[in-house]
Design a protein around this motif. Structure first.
Motif, short mmCIF file in Angstrom:
data_model
loop_
_atom_site.label_atom_id
_atom_site.label_comp_id
_atom_site.label_asym_id
_atom_site.label_seq_id
_atom_site.Cartn_x
_atom_site.Cartn_y
_atom_site.Cartn_z
N GLY A 86 -12.24 164.54 -2.32
CA GLY A 86 -10.94 164.19 -1.76
C GLY A 86 -11.01 163.22 -0.59
N GLU A 92 -9.90 159.23 -0.67
CA GLU A 92 -8.44 159.31 -0.68
C GLU A 92 -7.84 158.75 -1.96
N GLY A 93 -6.90 159.47 -2.50
CA GLY A 93 -6.26 159.04 -3.73
C GLY A 93 -6.84 159.74 -4.96
N SER A 94 -7.92 160.49 -4.79
CA SER A 94 -8.49 161.23 -5.92
C SER A 94 -7.57 162.36 -6.34
N VAL A 95 -7.48 162.57 -7.61
CA VAL A 95 -6.80 163.76 -8.14
C VAL A 95 -7.87 164.59 -8.84
N TYR A 96 -7.99 165.82 -8.38
CA TYR A 96 -9.05 166.74 -8.83
C TYR A 96 -8.57 167.41 -10.12
N LEU A 97 -9.25 167.14 -11.22
CA LEU A 97 -8.78 167.65 -12.50
C LEU A 97 -9.53 168.90 -12.96
N LYS A 98 -10.81 168.96 -12.67
CA LYS A 98 -11.61 170.06 -13.23
C LYS A 98 -12.89 170.25 -12.41
#
Lengths: 157, 157
Positions: A86, A92-98
């Motif tokens: 993150g 910054e801007g990451s979306v944590y999927l799994k």
């Protein structure tokens, strides 16, 4: 309020990754960070999570188990993965999927460990990547936690 | 010190699982619990984990993202899995081997969610089990986090 200096004792390593707003991350790019948790941080995590398993905070109880000493919650270890993804790599801007985390050996308070991240594959059409997330002990490099994360980043993948 | 009354506002549900020292857990046994996190707990988790991604604590920043509101850290959500497995289902004596968590939708502070656990398979020779770990929103039962854990328990598996 949040104390942004809280982790000033954590030492960061930049490996073969240089942050650059123009360049995408590629397979093989990696990032390393050393980390440790104090018993006080583990106790605080007990309170926040509600996970009061005595294995994490009761020295006498832990001494009666095969672990001998209080061990860090797996979810607290995994927070290092979340933090790095993150805030640092990709950031910054990451979306944590799994997240897949395999707890191979127990981690103890006060010990310093190394977390290592490496881009394993990317999908530019979906702006996603698979990133290996691993924790090693420092002395002999033994793997403590093995794992893999998936993340989305509109600009970097 | 640790305040054991911290989670007294959490409501527990016993589903088709009755704790019984004599009986092993079987495929199909399940356990449910409702949970929520306050912004203060999320801020505390920022401090413990070092994960100060503003998406989790800065309302103005979060409002500028597709999420609109601060979202709970995935690792904090996953702490519910760790808590239940270490303390309740299967409970004390569990060794947490693996966690897979797929974050399908964002979880927001103050909202109440339901976590559900079900024994999917057991390996009596190794005393291990695969347990599904899922989070649902309450209103329409939409799945928010999908996942699977592996645990070892000398007596219950």
């Amino acid at each position: 309020m949040i104390n942004l200096n809280f982790h000033k004792n954590r030492i960061k390593f930049w490996f073969n990754f240089t942050k650059n707003d123009q360049s995408m991350l590629e397979v093989g790019n990696s990032y390393e960070i050393e980390f440790s948790f104090t018993q006080e941080q583990v106790n605080d995590f007990c309170k926040i999570s509600g996970d009061f398993n005595p294995l994490h905070w009761d020295e006498a109880y832990a001494a009666s188990t095969p672990f001998k000493k209080p061990i860090i919650h797996g979810a607290l270890i995994a927070s290092v993965f979340s933090k790095v993804m993150g805030m640092e790599f990709p950031g910054e801007g990451s979306v944590y999927l799994k997240q897949v985390s395999e707890f191979k050996r127990p981690l103890f308070v006060e010990n310093t460990y190394k977390a290592r991240f490496e881009i394993i594959s990317t999908n530019p059409a979906k702006h996603t990547a698979e990133i290996s997330t691993q924790v090693f002990e420092l002395e002999r490099g033994k793997i403590m936690v093995d794992g893999m994360a998936s993340a989305m980043h509109a600009d970097l993948f």
